[in-house]
Design an enzyme around this catalytic site. Sequence first.
Site, mmCIF file in Angstrom:
data_model
loop_
_atom_site.group_PDB
_atom_site.id
_atom_site.type_symbol
_atom_site.label_atom_id
_atom_site.label_comp_id
_atom_site.label_asym_id
_atom_site.label_seq_id
_atom_site.Cartn_x
_atom_site.Cartn_y
_atom_site.Cartn_z
ATOM 1 N N TYR A 52 68.948 102.042 82.928
ATOM 2 C CA TYR A 52 68.676 101.619 81.727
ATOM 3 C C TYR A 52 67.243 101.445 81.251
ATOM 4 C CZ TYR A 52 73.424 99.387 81.275
ATOM 5 O OH TYR A 52 74.651 99.228 80.962
ATOM 6 N N GLU A 60 90.801 92.982 101.127
ATOM 7 C CA GLU A 60 90.541 93.946 99.961
ATOM 8 C C GLU A 60 90.083 93.179 98.758
ATOM 9 O OE1 GLU A 60 93.463 96.925 97.377
ATOM 10 O OE2 GLU A 60 93.934 96.317 99.281
ATOM 11 N N ASP A 77 96.164 95.673 100.837
ATOM 12 C CA ASP A 77 97.462 95.809 100.443
ATOM 13 C C ASP A 77 98.349 96.931 101.237
ATOM 14 O OD1 ASP A 77 97.107 93.865 98.509
ATOM 15 O OD2 ASP A 77 96.628 95.480 97.047
#
Length: 363
Positions: free
Chosen positions: A107, A192, A245
Amino acid sequence: MTTLQEIFEILKDLKQNLIALHGPNPVFPHPNKEETLARIEDYIILVVAAISRGDWPLQLPIHGSDEMMTWKLAKQRRKCLLLFHLLAKSHALLRTNTTSTKRDIYYEDVSLWGSQPVLDSMVTQMTKLLNIPRCCLNIGATSKGLVAGSLNFLDGDGKLIDCQTPTGILIPNDVEKLSQFRSKAHLVLVVEKDSTFQKLIDDKIERFIGDCILITGKGYPDVNTRRFLRRLWDELQLPPLALVDADPHGISILAVYRFGSQNLEDIEHLSTPQLRYIGLQPSDIEALQIPDEAKLPLTQRDRSLVDTLASRPFITQNQLLRDQLLRLRRLDCKVEIQGLTKIHPQFLSRTYLPAKIQSMSWM
């Protein structure tokens, strides 16, 4: 029913097995500030000399090795200039004893970099070229990961940080400067997703598996989260278990934590080979008779990722992980951790995790 004392004994044995199997993680000494400045100056001179001579393709030696970094394509000329700019930026940060994140640097001059990924790739390239971790270059990354549970430590300013909060705390950006880690935990649980992380806190998971430290990278982990996990093992040697998962992306996330992203791992100390996969495992889909409404079909992207992962050395050398991937293919479905709530709202905390630890069902 599994008792906490049984869980503690099993985790104690796991800790000793991990220590015996892996030994201490390798430590690569970092150069001091003066050495780093000198190394940067050497490469600035090399780049300036090459540009002055009009050398192309441009070749620069990777510090400390016989390998070369080469820029051949015309479109890579701009990247060479960006590398020069980044070398100068890091030199200035070191000279002034200041630090900056990649986001801050981006930035400062958005038009120069064009996009954040361009800057990210240049930082990676510079780090590899100099053979120095980013923390030594005073360039950091903004953390997104969270930690909660039985843990406290001192931050870079000497302030005591207590992680026993109802929502967790943001993992500090200056992981290298943390010190005096203290914990009563018996394990580290790497989760996760943020939603599962929060549910485990809300369910008071410590009642069912004992005091623990919870970490989440909110999906694919950032550098600070991975480095923090590695430091937890190096400092406390608590057995780390991964809860992801039952899908290709979950196994891929596990692999990033455990084996690394195949990029700068030796320099950055990011991988934690002691991490073990406790769930949700694809084999659990059938074993638990997970309801159909909790299952999702594999997409073509999922299948492609299975094929990619199955061909990587860390999977081909680990038959148990490979079998889990192939089982996903055979089942042609996936289940998120949240799918366990279809069995019972607190099945994950009260039953699943205690039972998996008791049966030592990790890999």
